[in-house]
Design an enzyme around this catalytic site. Sequence first.
Site, mmCIF file in Angstrom:
data_model
loop_
_atom_site.group_PDB
_atom_site.id
_atom_site.type_symbol
_atom_site.label_atom_id
_atom_site.label_comp_id
_atom_site.label_asym_id
_atom_site.label_seq_id
_atom_site.Cartn_x
_atom_site.Cartn_y
_atom_site.Cartn_z
ATOM 1 N N LYS A 118 0.821 -1.208 0.000
ATOM 2 C CA LYS A 118 0.000 0.000 0.000
ATOM 3 C C LYS A 118 0.849 1.248 0.000
ATOM 4 C CE LYS A 118 -4.361 -1.483 2.019
ATOM 5 N NZ LYS A 118 -5.226 -1.373 3.194
ATOM 6 N N LYS A 200 -7.220 -12.541 -9.754
ATOM 7 C CA LYS A 200 -8.485 -12.570 -9.030
ATOM 8 C C LYS A 200 -9.400 -11.428 -9.474
ATOM 9 C CE LYS A 200 -9.243 -12.221 -4.474
ATOM 10 N NZ LYS A 200 -8.934 -12.114 -3.041
ATOM 11 N N LYS A 203 -12.555 -5.458 -7.131
ATOM 12 C CA LYS A 203 -13.318 -4.226 -7.321
ATOM 13 C C LYS A 203 -12.410 -3.036 -7.570
ATOM 14 C CE LYS A 203 -13.559 -3.696 -2.380
ATOM 15 N NZ LYS A 203 -14.320 -4.030 -1.206
#
Length: 335
Positions: A118, A200, A203
């Site tokens: 991140k 995968k 979203k």
Amino acid sequence: MENTNEKKNVVLSLVQASGTPTLGNYLGAFKNWHNMAAENDCIFGVADLHAITVRSEPQDLRRRSIEMYAMLLALGLDPEKNIVFLQSHVTDHALLAWVLNCYTAFGEASRMTQFKDKSQRHADNVNVGLFTYPILMAADILLYGADKVPVGDDQKQHLELARDIAERFNGIYGDVFKIPEPYIGKKGARILSLQEPEKKMSKSDPNVKSFISLADEPNVIAKKIKSAVTDSEARVYYGENKAGINNLMNIYSCCTGLDFDAIEKQFEGKGYGDFKSAVAEAVVEELRPVQEEYKRILSDKAYIEKCAKEGAEKASYLAHKTMRKVMKKVGFYQG
Ligand code: TRP
């Protein structure tokens, strides 16, 4: 929460309100929540405190939090029997997180791979909250004496850290925290991207055609499935080098209950067009009840408010019991 004689496990999870969940989240986990909620004492929440590690507009944070809360209810958590709440409504999360910060080694927190990822992705806002995020998550879990925590692969390391912190704390002060285990439910399906079926379904994928959101309208769902990547063979079977078709078969199988052999038979002699239409229809039907329930709940703000308030009260009661114990053990003067 229901208090029957048989002691049920406490299953706890918080979800981030960072966008609407996908068909992948649904088939991989949520579809099984009815069973999970029936068999356990579930405590589920919206991780809105975690959400501010990434900057967003106040009205967006608020809207997304309410939407995710409504989604938890729509997915089958019963606010009467389970605890469904927003993390920021229970201030003990922040207090316990502070205490646990002081029982976590800097090096240990630095090893969290999600922090490393991140901080690369949000290089313009690497705040300390992002670094201590897993410690807040440990507080979420330990406050409620959770027995089991359903976690995806990306959260396994954080659960491991929560266990390590709890064991360390218990080692010093005696049995304060329950040591949480991962919740292994019925194995959910692993649904892949419609555009790059090696990854995968996510979203946060910049290509919106790669995922189906639980808020997508039926015509959008159909369009996305029609444009899913396949191969040039034009025969429906599960096989090597057929990642796109395998993924659609998997989706179809989850929605219809048919196994791969049955699907192969059903589409013998038919092309991908027919197959995709059938997959689209099955997905639309699969999601319809959740979508209807979601819309119904979201339009009833008074109901959401009432549930959130009650959820916060029930959660606060449990959290505070643990918190008092922690404060006492550490040596805070309590009068
Ligand atoms: N970090 C989790 C995620 O991003 C969300 C989360 C916050 C969580 N607190 C938790 C999950 C406690 C399980 C238990 O998915």
